[in-house]
Every structure is written in structure tokens, then in C-alpha cells.
Design a protein around this motif. Structure first.
Motif, PDB file in Angstrom:
ATOM      1  N   VAL A  21      93.348  74.492  52.058  1.00 16.88           N
ATOM      2  CA  VAL A  21      92.179  73.650  51.796  1.00 16.88           C
ATOM      3  C   VAL A  21      92.123  72.523  52.810  1.00 16.88           C
ATOM      4  O   VAL A  21      91.067  72.248  53.391  1.00 16.88           O
ATOM      5  N   GLU A  22      93.257  71.872  53.047  1.00 19.24           N
ATOM      6  CA  GLU A  22      93.295  70.773  54.015  1.00 19.24           C
ATOM      7  C   GLU A  22      92.900  71.254  55.408  1.00 19.24           C
ATOM      8  O   GLU A  22      92.119  70.592  56.101  1.00 19.24           O
ATOM      9  N   GLU A  23      93.430  72.403  55.818  1.00 19.39           N
ATOM     10  CA  GLU A  23      93.091  72.947  57.134  1.00 19.39           C
ATOM     11  C   GLU A  23      91.608  73.287  57.210  1.00 19.39           C
ATOM     12  O   GLU A  23      90.954  73.014  58.217  1.00 19.39           O
ATOM     13  N   ALA A  24      91.092  73.888  56.156  1.00 13.37           N
ATOM     14  CA  ALA A  24      89.685  74.289  56.137  1.00 13.37           C
ATOM     15  C   ALA A  24      88.769  73.071  56.208  1.00 13.37           C
ATOM     16  O   ALA A  24      87.728  73.101  56.859  1.00 13.37           O
ATOM     17  N   GLN A  25      89.169  71.997  55.546  1.00 13.39           N
ATOM     18  CA  GLN A  25      88.347  70.789  55.561  1.00 13.39           C
ATOM     19  C   GLN A  25      88.331  70.138  56.945  1.00 13.39           C
ATOM     20  O   GLN A  25      87.364  69.497  57.317  1.00 13.39           O
ATOM     21  N   ARG A  26      89.398  70.328  57.712  1.00  8.58           N
ATOM     22  CA  ARG A  26      89.464  69.767  59.063  1.00  8.58           C
ATOM     23  C   ARG A  26      88.761  70.653  60.086  1.00  8.58           C
ATOM     24  O   ARG A  26      88.337  70.166  61.125  1.00  8.58           O
ATOM     25  N   ALA A  27      88.661  71.944  59.791  1.00  9.29           N
ATOM     26  CA  ALA A  27      88.056  72.887  60.741  1.00  9.29           C
ATOM     27  C   ALA A  27      86.538  72.779  60.677  1.00  9.29           C
ATOM     28  O   ALA A  27      85.955  72.911  59.601  1.00  9.29           O
ATOM     29  N   PRO A  28      85.899  72.531  61.791  1.00 12.52           N
ATOM     30  CA  PRO A  28      84.447  72.332  61.783  1.00 12.52           C
ATOM     31  C   PRO A  28      83.646  73.574  61.409  1.00 12.52           C
ATOM     32  O   PRO A  28      82.544  73.470  60.893  1.00 12.52           O
ATOM     33  N   GLY A  29      84.192  74.768  61.610  1.00 11.21           N
ATOM     34  CA  GLY A  29      83.436  75.986  61.343  1.00 11.21           C
ATOM     35  C   GLY A  29      83.554  76.516  59.932  1.00 11.21           C
ATOM     36  O   GLY A  29      82.977  77.540  59.595  1.00 11.21           O
ATOM     37  N   THR A  30      84.306  75.832  59.074  1.00  8.85           N
ATOM     38  CA  THR A  30      84.519  76.325  57.722  1.00  8.85           C
ATOM     39  C   THR A  30      83.368  75.905  56.818  1.00  8.85           C
ATOM     40  O   THR A  30      82.999  74.740  56.765  1.00  8.85           O
ATOM     41  N   SER A  31      82.828  76.878  56.090  1.00  7.06           N
ATOM     42  CA  SER A  31      81.701  76.574  55.206  1.00  7.06           C
ATOM     43  C   SER A  31      82.187  75.916  53.917  1.00  7.06           C
ATOM     44  O   SER A  31      83.342  76.078  53.503  1.00  7.06           O
ATOM     45  N   ASP A  32      81.276  75.195  53.282  1.00 10.84           N
ATOM     46  CA  ASP A  32      81.592  74.572  51.997  1.00 10.84           C
ATOM     47  C   ASP A  32      81.936  75.624  50.956  1.00 10.84           C
ATOM     48  O   ASP A  32      82.755  75.389  50.075  1.00 10.84           O
ATOM     49  N   LEU A  33      81.322  76.786  51.064  1.00 14.91           N
ATOM     50  CA  LEU A  33      81.572  77.871  50.122  1.00 14.91           C
ATOM     51  C   LEU A  33      83.015  78.365  50.230  1.00 14.91           C
ATOM     52  O   LEU A  33      83.678  78.603  49.214  1.00 14.91           O
ATOM     53  N   GLU A  34      83.508  78.494  51.448  1.00 11.32           N
ATOM     54  CA  GLU A  34      84.898  78.921  51.652  1.00 11.32           C
ATOM     55  C   GLU A  34      85.873  77.893  51.074  1.00 11.32           C
ATOM     56  O   GLU A  34      86.858  78.256  50.432  1.00 11.32           O
ATOM     57  N   ILE A  35      85.586  76.618  51.313  1.00  9.87           N
ATOM     58  CA  ILE A  35      86.450  75.552  50.797  1.00  9.87           C
ATOM     59  C   ILE A  35      86.422  75.553  49.268  1.00  9.87           C
ATOM     60  O   ILE A  35      87.463  75.450  48.616  1.00  9.87           O
ATOM     61  N   ALA A  36      85.242  75.716  48.695  1.00  6.58           N
ATOM     62  CA  ALA A  36      85.116  75.754  47.238  1.00  6.58           C
ATOM     63  C   ALA A  36      85.895  76.928  46.653  1.00  6.58           C
ATOM     64  O   ALA A  36      86.543  76.797  45.612  1.00  6.58           O
ATOM     65  N   ASP A  37      85.856  78.070  47.332  1.00  2.00           N
ATOM     66  CA  ASP A  37      86.593  79.245  46.867  1.00  2.00           C
ATOM     67  C   ASP A  37      88.098  78.985  46.869  1.00  2.00           C
ATOM     68  O   ASP A  37      88.799  79.319  45.909  1.00  2.00           O
ATOM     69  N   LEU A  38      88.595  78.367  47.929  1.00  2.00           N
ATOM     70  CA  LEU A  38      90.017  78.033  47.995  1.00  2.00           C
ATOM     71  C   LEU A  38      90.405  77.068  46.876  1.00  2.00           C
ATOM     72  O   LEU A  38      91.452  77.219  46.247  1.00  2.00           O
ATOM     73  N   LYS A  39      89.545  76.089  46.622  1.00  2.00           N
ATOM     74  CA  LYS A  39      89.824  75.120  45.564  1.00  2.00           C
ATOM     75  C   LYS A  39      89.837  75.790  44.186  1.00  2.00           C
ATOM     76  O   LYS A  39      90.654  75.442  43.328  1.00  2.00           O
ATOM     77  N   LYS A  40      88.952  76.760  43.981  1.00  2.00           N
ATOM     78  CA  LYS A  40      88.930  77.490  42.704  1.00  2.00           C
ATOM     79  C   LYS A  40      90.211  78.298  42.533  1.00  2.00           C
ATOM     80  O   LYS A  40      90.784  78.330  41.439  1.00  2.00           O
ATOM     81  N   GLN A  41      90.654  78.941  43.608  1.00  2.00           N
ATOM     82  CA  GLN A  41      91.906  79.698  43.551  1.00  2.00           C
ATOM     83  C   GLN A  41      93.065  78.769  43.208  1.00  2.00           C
ATOM     84  O   GLN A  41      93.923  79.090  42.379  1.00  2.00           O
ATOM     85  N   LYS A  42      93.074  77.618  43.849  1.00  2.00           N
ATOM     86  CA  LYS A  42      94.135  76.635  43.621  1.00  2.00           C
ATOM     87  C   LYS A  42      94.137  76.176  42.171  1.00  2.00           C
ATOM     88  O   LYS A  42      95.197  76.080  41.535  1.00  2.00           O
TER      89      LYS A  42
END
Length: 56
Positions: A21-42
Motif C-alpha cells: 500500500v505504501e509503495e502504491a501510494q508513492r507510485a504516480p501510476g497507481t490508480s486509487d482503485l488498486e490502492i483501495a483493493d490492497l487496503k481491503k485485502q489488508k
């Protein structure tokens, strides 16, 4: 597999997801949907850890 080793594996998975999640939030190309999915898994992993430790 014992309950404690299963919980330890889940804790490691939770930590790995946290790092992703931390890496995805720092990566400019990561969509909010991908980050939300990781957070749901967590969150699911965290809830499973809590469920297992409460029943122990």
C-alpha cells in the motif's frame, strides 16, 4: 499447521500488504482503485487475525 503459526503467517501477509500500500501510494501510476483493493485485502487479513486470536 498450528494456530499460532497460521496467525504468524497472516501477520506477515498483513505487513507485506502494508508495504505494498505504501509503495502504491508513492507510485504516480497507481490508480486509487488498486490502492483501495490492497487496503481491503489488508483489512480482511487483519479481521482474520483478530477472529483467530479471539477464539484461541
Amino acid at each position: 499447521m498450528s494456530l499460532s503459526s497460521h496467525v504468524e503467517q497472516l501477520k506477515k501477509k498483513h505487513q507485506d500488504l502494508s508495504e505494498q500500500v505504501e509503495e502504491a501510494q508513492r507510485a504516480p501510476g497507481t490508480s486509487d482503485l488498486e490502492i483501495a483493493d490492497l487496503k481491503k485485502q489488508k483489512l480482511r487479513v487483519k479481521e482474520e487475525i483478530e477472529r483467530l486470536t479471539e477464539s484461541a
